[in-house]
Design a protein around this motif. Structure first.
Motif, PDB file in Angstrom:
ATOM      1  N   LEU A  90      41.718  -8.213  38.857  1.00 14.29           N
ATOM      2  CA  LEU A  90      42.817  -7.139  37.987  1.00 14.29           C
ATOM      3  C   LEU A  90      42.671  -5.605  38.324  1.00 14.29           C
ATOM      4  CD1 LEU A  90      41.571  -8.685  34.427  1.00 14.29           C
ATOM      5  CD2 LEU A  90      43.792  -9.479  35.876  1.00 14.29           C
ATOM      6  N   ASP A  91      43.274  -5.098  37.991  1.00 12.91           N
ATOM      7  CA  ASP A  91      43.462  -3.349  38.131  1.00 12.91           C
ATOM      8  C   ASP A  91      43.022  -3.022  39.789  1.00 12.91           C
ATOM      9  OD1 ASP A  91      43.853  -3.642  35.413  1.00 12.91           O
ATOM     10  OD2 ASP A  91      41.823  -4.231  35.131  1.00 12.91           O
ATOM     11  N   THR A  92      43.444  -3.561  40.764  1.00  6.87           N
ATOM     12  CA  THR A  92      43.203  -3.227  41.870  1.00  6.87           C
ATOM     13  C   THR A  92      43.451  -2.019  42.512  1.00  6.87           C
ATOM     14  OG1 THR A  92      45.180  -4.329  42.821  1.00  6.87           O
ATOM     15  CG2 THR A  92      43.021  -5.733  42.608  1.00  6.87           C
ATOM     16  N   LYS A  93      44.637  -1.186  41.705  1.00  9.23           N
ATOM     17  CA  LYS A  93      45.130  -0.035  42.073  1.00  9.23           C
ATOM     18  C   LYS A  93      44.405   1.313  41.517  1.00  9.23           C
ATOM     19  CE  LYS A  93      49.511  -1.963  43.806  1.00  9.23           C
ATOM     20  NZ  LYS A  93      50.888  -1.665  43.686  1.00  9.23           N
ATOM     21  N   VAL A  94      43.454   0.563  40.486  1.00  8.65           N
ATOM     22  CA  VAL A  94      42.704   2.078  39.857  1.00  8.65           C
ATOM     23  C   VAL A  94      41.670   2.431  40.750  1.00  8.65           C
ATOM     24  CG1 VAL A  94      41.498   2.642  37.639  1.00  8.65           C
ATOM     25  CG2 VAL A  94      43.136   1.289  37.666  1.00  8.65           C
ATOM     26  N   GLU A  95      41.823   3.759  41.126  1.00 15.03           N
ATOM     27  CA  GLU A  95      40.723   4.305  42.115  1.00 15.03           C
ATOM     28  C   GLU A  95      40.420   5.613  41.705  1.00 15.03           C
ATOM     29  OE1 GLU A  95      42.089   3.967  46.239  1.00 15.03           O
ATOM     30  OE2 GLU A  95      42.715   2.203  45.943  1.00 15.03           O
TER      31      GLU A  95
ATOM     32  N   GLY B 137      32.148   6.761  37.131  1.00 15.53           N
ATOM     33  CA  GLY B 137      33.149   7.652  37.274  1.00 15.53           C
ATOM     34  C   GLY B 137      34.410   7.356  36.312  1.00 15.53           C
ATOM     35  N   SER B 138      35.299   8.309  36.384  1.00 16.12           N
ATOM     36  CA  SER B 138      36.562   7.899  35.468  1.00 16.12           C
ATOM     37  C   SER B 138      37.258   6.802  36.050  1.00 16.12           C
ATOM     38  CB  SER B 138      37.592   9.181  35.772  1.00 16.12           C
ATOM     39  OG  SER B 138      37.775   9.523  36.824  1.00 16.12           O
ATOM     40  N   ALA B 139      37.253   6.398  37.147  1.00 13.34           N
ATOM     41  CA  ALA B 139      38.049   5.151  37.598  1.00 13.34           C
ATOM     42  C   ALA B 139      37.055   3.992  37.037  1.00 13.34           C
ATOM     43  CB  ALA B 139      38.112   4.967  39.102  1.00 13.34           C
ATOM     44  N   MET B 140      35.770   3.924  37.136  1.00 13.98           N
ATOM     45  CA  MET B 140      34.944   3.045  36.564  1.00 13.98           C
ATOM     46  C   MET B 140      35.200   2.692  35.070  1.00 13.98           C
ATOM     47  SD  MET B 140      30.958   2.173  36.304  1.00 13.98           S
ATOM     48  CE  MET B 140      30.590   1.640  37.938  1.00 13.98           C
ATOM     49  N   GLY B 141      35.326   3.671  34.331  1.00 12.57           N
ATOM     50  CA  GLY B 141      35.337   3.805  32.740  1.00 12.57           C
ATOM     51  C   GLY B 141      36.799   3.327  32.511  1.00 12.57           C
TER      52      GLY B 141
ATOM     53  N   GLU C  21      32.047  14.187  39.721  1.00  9.93           N
ATOM     54  CA  GLU C  21      33.097  14.053  38.608  1.00  9.93           C
ATOM     55  C   GLU C  21      32.519  14.845  37.080  1.00  9.93           C
ATOM     56  OE1 GLU C  21      35.376  10.338  37.941  1.00  9.93           O
ATOM     57  OE2 GLU C  21      35.443  10.048  40.070  1.00  9.93           O
ATOM     58  N   ALA C  22      31.200  15.335  37.261  1.00  8.34           N
ATOM     59  CA  ALA C  22      30.800  16.058  36.179  1.00  8.34           C
ATOM     60  C   ALA C  22      31.084  15.492  34.776  1.00  8.34           C
ATOM     61  CB  ALA C  22      31.038  17.541  36.457  1.00  8.34           C
ATOM     62  N   ALA C  23      31.699  16.062  33.878  1.00  8.00           N
ATOM     63  CA  ALA C  23      31.536  16.015  32.596  1.00  8.00           C
ATOM     64  C   ALA C  23      32.836  14.785  32.530  1.00  8.00           C
ATOM     65  CB  ALA C  23      32.237  17.106  31.566  1.00  8.00           C
ATOM     66  N   TYR C  24      33.686  14.741  33.254  1.00 11.03           N
ATOM     67  CA  TYR C  24      34.673  13.370  33.325  1.00 11.03           C
ATOM     68  C   TYR C  24      33.891  12.155  33.372  1.00 11.03           C
ATOM     69  CZ  TYR C  24      38.684  16.611  33.912  1.00 11.03           C
ATOM     70  OH  TYR C  24      39.512  17.559  33.885  1.00 11.03           O
ATOM     71  N   SER C  25      32.732  12.185  34.447  1.00  7.87           N
ATOM     72  CA  SER C  25      32.046  10.927  34.317  1.00  7.87           C
ATOM     73  C   SER C  25      31.270  10.736  32.914  1.00  7.87           C
ATOM     74  CB  SER C  25      31.033  11.096  35.446  1.00  7.87           C
ATOM     75  OG  SER C  25      30.011  10.034  35.519  1.00  7.87           O
ATOM     76  N   LEU C  26      30.739  11.823  32.593  1.00  4.50           N
ATOM     77  CA  LEU C  26      29.776  11.428  31.299  1.00  4.50           C
ATOM     78  C   LEU C  26      30.706  11.111  30.175  1.00  4.50           C
ATOM     79  CD1 LEU C  26      27.446  14.474  31.373  1.00  4.50           C
ATOM     80  CD2 LEU C  26      27.052  12.378  32.192  1.00  4.50           C
ATOM     81  N   MET C  27      31.960  11.467  30.103  1.00 10.59           N
ATOM     82  CA  MET C  27      33.072  11.220  28.998  1.00 10.59           C
ATOM     83  C   MET C  27      33.384   9.468  29.109  1.00 10.59           C
ATOM     84  SD  MET C  27      35.536  14.362  29.465  1.00 10.59           S
ATOM     85  CE  MET C  27      36.966  13.530  28.721  1.00 10.59           C
ATOM     86  N   GLN C  28      32.848   8.832  30.094  1.00  6.06           N
ATOM     87  CA  GLN C  28      33.136   7.262  30.311  1.00  6.06           C
ATOM     88  C   GLN C  28      32.288   6.490  29.449  1.00  6.06           C
ATOM     89  OE1 GLN C  28      36.184   7.016  31.985  1.00  6.06           O
ATOM     90  NE2 GLN C  28      35.892   9.204  32.250  1.00  6.06           N
ATOM     91  N   MET C  29      31.095   7.127  29.186  1.00  4.54           N
ATOM     92  CA  MET C  29      30.282   6.378  28.065  1.00  4.54           C
ATOM     93  C   MET C  29      30.824   6.365  26.878  1.00  4.54           C
ATOM     94  SD  MET C  29      26.285   8.089  29.460  1.00  4.54           S
ATOM     95  CE  MET C  29      26.640   9.704  28.905  1.00  4.54           C
ATOM     96  N   ALA C  30      31.282   7.366  26.309  1.00  3.37           N
ATOM     97  CA  ALA C  30      32.044   7.220  25.017  1.00  3.37           C
ATOM     98  C   ALA C  30      33.150   6.531  24.868  1.00  3.37           C
ATOM     99  CB  ALA C  30      32.097   8.731  24.439  1.00  3.37           C
ATOM    100  N   LYS C  31      34.082   6.549  26.242  1.00  2.00           N
ATOM    101  CA  LYS C  31      35.240   5.913  26.422  1.00  2.00           C
ATOM    102  C   LYS C  31      35.089   4.296  26.430  1.00  2.00           C
ATOM    103  CE  LYS C  31      39.084   5.412  29.635  1.00  2.00           C
ATOM    104  NZ  LYS C  31      39.750   5.836  30.828  1.00  2.00           N
ATOM    105  N   VAL C  32      33.882   3.987  27.129  1.00  2.00           N
ATOM    106  CA  VAL C  32      33.854   2.543  27.212  1.00  2.00           C
ATOM    107  C   VAL C  32      33.160   1.993  26.106  1.00  2.00           C
ATOM    108  CG1 VAL C  32      32.238   0.813  28.264  1.00  2.00           C
ATOM    109  CG2 VAL C  32      33.504   2.491  29.528  1.00  2.00           C
ATOM    110  N   GLN C  33      32.285   2.728  25.150  1.00  2.00           N
ATOM    111  CA  GLN C  33      31.740   2.321  23.965  1.00  2.00           C
ATOM    112  C   GLN C  33      32.783   2.061  23.040  1.00  2.00           C
ATOM    113  OE1 GLN C  33      28.336   1.382  25.201  1.00  2.00           O
ATOM    114  NE2 GLN C  33      28.401   1.469  22.989  1.00  2.00           N
ATOM    115  N   ALA C  34      33.891   2.791  22.667  1.00  2.00           N
ATOM    116  CA  ALA C  34      34.650   2.769  21.995  1.00  2.00           C
ATOM    117  C   ALA C  34      35.617   1.625  22.291  1.00  2.00           C
ATOM    118  CB  ALA C  34      35.900   4.069  21.881  1.00  2.00           C
TER     119      ALA C  34
END
Length: 283
Positions: free
Chosen positions: A76-81, A138-142, A172-185
Motif C-alpha cells: 500500500l501507499d507506494t508513492k508516499v516519499e 520522517g514526515s513520509a513515515m508518519g 526534517e527537524a520539527a516536522y519529524s517530531l510532529m509525526q509522533m503526535a500524528k501517529v498517536q492520534a
C-alpha cells in the motif's frame, strides 16, 4: 607494490591479483559472537544463527515473507516519499542523500505498508527498514502509518508495526517530531474502532519511535536480545550521572521491568501474532 610481488613470487603464487576469485558477498555470514553460517542455511532458519540463536538484522521484504501466507501481500501507499521541506544541507543536500539511499537500497522510504493474510487472518502490517537512513521517522513515515491505520479502520483489520529505527530524521527537524503526535492520534482512532494494534520491536528501536508508538501498542513484542531505548547509554549516563545496570536496554531487561509483554523468536512470530489477534478480536 614491489614488495607484495616479491612475497607472491617467493611463495610461487603466479595468479594475477586481478584474477583472484573472492567469495561472493552474502554467501557466508559471521555473527557478532563469531559464528559462521552459510547464507542459504541462515535464510532457511528465518535469518537466525542456529548455533547461538543470534537474530540477524533483516528488512521489510524478509519480514513480509516470514509473516504473510505464502509470502503473498499487497503493498500500500507506494508513492508516499520524503521531500526536502527545509532545504536541509550539511556535507550534501537532503535531496541528494535521498537519491543515494533509494538507489542503494531499492526502497522508496524507511517504512513499507502491506496487507495480506497471516495464518488466514487478514491484517495490515507496516515494517521499517533500517537500511533506509536508519529507519528514521520522517514526515513520509508518519503519513504512511496514518494511511495504513485508515486502511485498517476502513476494512476492520488488525494492525501491526515492525519497528526498526534509530529515531527521528534530523533533516526534517520539527516536522519529524510532529509525526509522533500524528501517529498517536491515528492509533487512538484505531482503538476506538475496537481494532488491535501490535508492535514488534526489532534491533534497534530507539529515539522518537520508542518514545511514542512503539511503546503504546495493545501488545508489545520484541525479538530476543534487541536493543530498545530513547538515547544511547553514554548520553543517559552523562545525563543522570550514575552507572547503568548491565544490559539495561535489552528486550529481556525491559520485559522484566514491564515495558515489553513478550519476547518472541522470529521463527515463532507468525504463529504468535495470529493467536494474539484471534484472542484480541474473539475470533
Amino acid at each position: 607494490m614491489a614488495f607484495e610481488w616479491f612475497k607472491r613470487k617467493k611463495k610461487n603464487i603466479t595468479t594475477s591479483t586481478d584474477e583472484k576469485k573472492d567469495i561472493p558477498k552474502g554467501l557466508w555470514h559471521k555473527t557478532p559472537t563469531g559464528k559462521i553460517i552459510e547464507y542459504e542455511e541462515l535464510k532457511a532458519n528465518s535469518y537466525v544463527s542456529p548455533e547461538d540463536d543470534f537474530h540477524v538484522r533483516i528488512g521489510s521484504s524478509e519480514y513480509f515473507e516470514l509473516l504473510f501466507d505464502n509470502g503473498k501481500f499487497k503493498e500500500l501507499d507506494t508513492k508516499v516519499e520524503s521531500v526536502d521541506i527545509l532545504k536541509f544541507k550539511d556535507t550534501k543536500s537532503y535531496t541528494d542523500r535521498l537519491k543515494e539511499v533509494k538507489a542503494k537500497t531499492k526502497l522508496s522510504e524507511s517504512i513499507r505498508n502491506a496487507t495480506g493474510k497471516v495464518n488466514g487472518i487478514e491484517m495490515v502490517i507496516s515494517c521499517m527498514d533500517f537500511a533506509f537512513i536508519g529507519g528514521s521517522l520522517g514526515s513520509a513515515m508518519g503519513e504512511k502509518i496514518r494511511r495504513a491505520v485508515d486502511f485498517a479502520i476502513k476494512h476492520k483489520l488488525p494492525y501491526m508495526i515492525i519497528c526498526q529505527s534509530g529515531g527521528a530524521r534530523m533533516q526534517e527537524a520539527a516536522y519529524s517530531l510532529m509525526q509522533m503526535a500524528k501517529v498517536q492520534a491515528k492509533l487512538v482512532q484505531l482503538s476506538e474502532a475496537g481494532l488491535p494494534y501490535i508492535a514488534y520491536l526489532t534491533d534497534p528501536t530507539f529515539g522518537g519511535v520508542t518514545a511514542s508508538f512503539a511503546m503504546t501498542a495493545d501488545i508489545i513484542m520484541a525479538e530476543p536480545g534487541v536493543l530498545i531505548g530513547f538515547a544511547g547509554p553514554r548520553v543517559i549516563r552523562e545525563t543522570i550521572g550514575r552507572d547503568l545496570p548491565e544490559g539495561f536496554q535489552t528486550a529481556e531487561f525491559l520485559q522484566d521491568k514491564g515495558f515489553v509483554d513478550f519476547i518472541v523468536k522470529r521463527k515463532e512470530i507468525k504463529e504468535t501474532v495470529s493467536k494474539t489477534v484471534k484472542l484480541l478480536m474473539n475470533k
